[in-house]
Design a protein around this motif. Structure first.
Motif, short mmCIF file in Angstrom:
data_model
loop_
_atom_site.label_atom_id
_atom_site.label_comp_id
_atom_site.label_asym_id
_atom_site.label_seq_id
_atom_site.Cartn_x
_atom_site.Cartn_y
_atom_site.Cartn_z
N ASP A 129 3.54 0.98 13.15
CA ASP A 129 4.62 1.95 13.05
C ASP A 129 4.95 2.31 11.60
O ASP A 129 5.89 3.05 11.32
N ILE A 130 4.16 1.82 10.66
CA ILE A 130 4.39 2.08 9.24
C ILE A 130 3.73 3.41 8.86
O ILE A 130 2.53 3.57 9.05
N ASP A 131 4.50 4.33 8.33
CA ASP A 131 3.91 5.59 7.88
C ASP A 131 3.72 5.56 6.36
O ASP A 131 4.04 4.57 5.69
N SER A 132 3.20 6.65 5.82
CA SER A 132 2.88 6.70 4.40
C SER A 132 4.11 6.54 3.53
O SER A 132 4.08 5.86 2.50
N ALA A 133 5.23 7.16 3.94
CA ALA A 133 6.45 7.08 3.16
C ALA A 133 6.97 5.65 3.08
O ALA A 133 7.38 5.17 2.01
N GLU A 134 6.95 4.94 4.21
CA GLU A 134 7.42 3.55 4.20
C GLU A 134 6.50 2.66 3.37
O GLU A 134 6.96 1.79 2.63
N LEU A 135 5.20 2.91 3.46
CA LEU A 135 4.27 2.12 2.66
C LEU A 135 4.48 2.37 1.17
O LEU A 135 4.42 1.45 0.36
N ASP A 136 4.75 3.62 0.80
CA ASP A 136 5.09 3.93 -0.59
C ASP A 136 6.29 3.11 -1.05
O ASP A 136 6.30 2.53 -2.15
N ARG A 137 7.33 3.09 -0.23
CA ARG A 137 8.55 2.36 -0.62
C ARG A 137 8.28 0.87 -0.73
O ARG A 137 8.82 0.20 -1.62
N MET A 138 7.45 0.34 0.15
CA MET A 138 7.11 -1.07 0.09
C MET A 138 6.38 -1.41 -1.21
O MET A 138 6.64 -2.43 -1.85
N CYS A 139 5.44 -0.54 -1.59
CA CYS A 139 4.57 -0.82 -2.74
C CYS A 139 5.17 -0.39 -4.08
O CYS A 139 4.98 -1.06 -5.09
N PHE A 140 5.89 0.75 -4.08
CA PHE A 140 6.33 1.35 -5.33
C PHE A 140 7.84 1.51 -5.46
O PHE A 140 8.33 1.91 -6.51
N GLY A 141 8.56 1.22 -4.38
CA GLY A 141 10.00 1.33 -4.43
C GLY A 141 10.53 2.73 -4.26
O GLY A 141 11.75 2.95 -4.33
N GLU A 142 9.67 3.69 -4.03
CA GLU A 142 10.07 5.08 -3.82
C GLU A 142 8.95 5.82 -3.12
O GLU A 142 7.80 5.37 -3.10
N THR A 143 9.31 6.96 -2.53
CA THR A 143 8.32 7.79 -1.86
C THR A 143 7.68 8.74 -2.86
O THR A 143 8.37 9.40 -3.63
N LEU A 144 6.37 8.80 -2.87
CA LEU A 144 5.69 9.71 -3.78
C LEU A 144 5.95 11.16 -3.36
O LEU A 144 6.02 11.45 -2.16
N PRO A 145 6.10 12.08 -4.32
CA PRO A 145 6.40 13.48 -3.98
C PRO A 145 5.28 14.12 -3.17
O PRO A 145 4.11 14.07 -3.55
N GLY A 154 -18.82 -8.17 5.28
CA GLY A 154 -17.67 -8.75 4.59
C GLY A 154 -16.35 -8.51 5.28
O GLY A 154 -15.30 -8.95 4.79
N SER A 155 -16.36 -7.84 6.44
CA SER A 155 -15.10 -7.48 7.12
C SER A 155 -14.95 -8.16 8.47
O SER A 155 -14.09 -7.78 9.27
N ARG A 156 -15.75 -9.18 8.73
CA ARG A 156 -15.71 -9.81 10.05
C ARG A 156 -14.38 -10.47 10.35
O ARG A 156 -13.96 -10.54 11.50
N ASP A 157 -13.71 -10.98 9.30
CA ASP A 157 -12.41 -11.63 9.53
C ASP A 157 -11.25 -10.74 9.09
O ASP A 157 -10.14 -11.21 8.87
N LEU A 158 -11.52 -9.44 8.99
CA LEU A 158 -10.51 -8.48 8.55
C LEU A 158 -9.77 -7.92 9.76
O LEU A 158 -10.39 -7.42 10.70
N ALA A 159 -8.45 -7.99 9.75
CA ALA A 159 -7.63 -7.36 10.80
C ALA A 159 -7.28 -5.95 10.36
O ALA A 159 -6.77 -5.75 9.26
N ILE A 160 -7.57 -4.98 11.20
CA ILE A 160 -7.36 -3.57 10.86
C ILE A 160 -6.27 -2.99 11.75
O ILE A 160 -6.33 -3.11 12.98
N TYR A 161 -5.30 -2.35 11.12
CA TYR A 161 -4.21 -1.71 11.85
C TYR A 161 -4.17 -0.24 11.44
O TYR A 161 -4.19 0.09 10.26
N SER A 162 -4.10 0.64 12.43
CA SER A 162 -4.06 2.08 12.16
C SER A 162 -2.74 2.63 12.67
O SER A 162 -2.37 2.41 13.83
N SER A 163 -2.03 3.33 11.80
CA SER A 163 -0.80 3.97 12.24
C SER A 163 -1.15 5.19 13.07
O SER A 163 -2.27 5.70 13.04
N GLU A 164 -0.18 5.69 13.81
CA GLU A 164 -0.42 6.88 14.62
C GLU A 164 -0.67 8.07 13.72
O GLU A 164 0.10 8.32 12.78
N ALA A 165 -1.74 8.82 13.98
CA ALA A 165 -2.01 10.03 13.21
C ALA A 165 -0.96 11.07 13.55
O ALA A 165 -0.45 11.14 14.67
#
Length: 268
Positions: free
Chosen positions: A127-143, A249-260
């Protein structure tokens, strides 16, 4: 529920405009991805060398889209945050490259590590979208960049990956433009040629399947590559690794895709 991040700590969250990856970095070979890349060391530091002679070492290094570079880590794993160029306003990457490599670098490195810890323990990640991920990583939404609706429709069509080739002629006809006018408008709006954009998105789409046991020749065909040779060369150019090495190299990688985003939502 996929519990692989709890055992390996390797995960990847993919949204239409961002990717957050924590896992193996791979051997330090030259790569040229089509998105803005922020590399953060989980431990120690990272070595960055670009084709134009730039060299850097630190806990965080950033690279603009379509810049050939090599990155190596003191340890096998690292965090990588990628931002699609058509999703942000012109000049954003230049501003953020200065911030990420200036006096705020340590702050952003720590914030991105904290975002990783949050993703490890979060019960739902899709349920994480690009704006929320921006805030998590950078503290603000990129323009956000405002794109011409005709170009948005072309981008959506490219992103469907039905196996059928998406050509400029098809997109131009849907936009009610000549092919030459469409190609000019596409580059004007996104900052990159239609052909280069399509090639990068095709390679990016591979990430959704990186932890699956698939026939790579069939996968290449399904996402629009004309043959296995073209597939292998393209993936190695963008990621510095052959497709088989990425999957290994990705056999133990968990992949999550947000809704397009739906077309209606993207055009509002």
């Amino acid at each position: 529920m996929d519990d692989r991040p709890k055992s390996s700590g390797h995960l990847m969250l993919i949204t239409p405009e961002r990717v957050f990856y924590a896992g193996l970095l791979g051997r330090p070979r030259e790569r040229c991805p089509g998105a803005f890349h922020v590399y953060v060391a989980l431990r120690g530091g990272l070595w960055l060398t670009t084709a134009d002679g730039r060299e850097a070492y630190g806990e965080l290094v950033a690279v603009a889209p379509n810049v050939r570079h090599t990155v190596a880590s003191d340890y096998r794993s690292a965090i990588v945050v990628t931002i699609e160029p058509e999703s942000v306003r012109d000049g954003t990457f230049e501003d953020w490259e200065k911030r990420l490599q200036g006096i705020e670098r340590d702050f952003f490195a720590q914030r991105i590590r904290l975002a990783y810890e949050m993703l490890l323990t979060r019960q739902c990640r899709t349920d994480i979208d690009s704006a929320e991920l921006d805030r998590m990583c950078f503290g603000e939404t990129l323009p956000q960049r405002k794109l011409d609706p005709r170009i948005v429709r072309a981008i959506i069509r490219i992103g469907k990956f039905s196996g059928e080739p998406v050509t400029a002629d098809i997109c131009a006809a849907e936009a009610g433009l000549s092919a030459s006018r469409f190609l000019h408008l596409f580059k004007q709006e996104t900052g990159i040629s239609f052909r280069s954009f399509r090639a990068w998105k095709r390679a990016r789409h591979l990430l959704h399947f990186a932890n699956q046991d698939l026939n790579l020749a069939h996968l290449a065909q399904d996402i629009g590559y004309p043959d296995s040779t073209h597939f292998s060369h393209s993936i190695r150019r963008f990621y510095g690794l052959k497709p088989r090495a990425i999957f290994s190299g990705s056999r133990d990688l968990a992949i999550y895709s947000s809704e397009a985003r739906t077309e209606e939502a993207a055009l509002t």
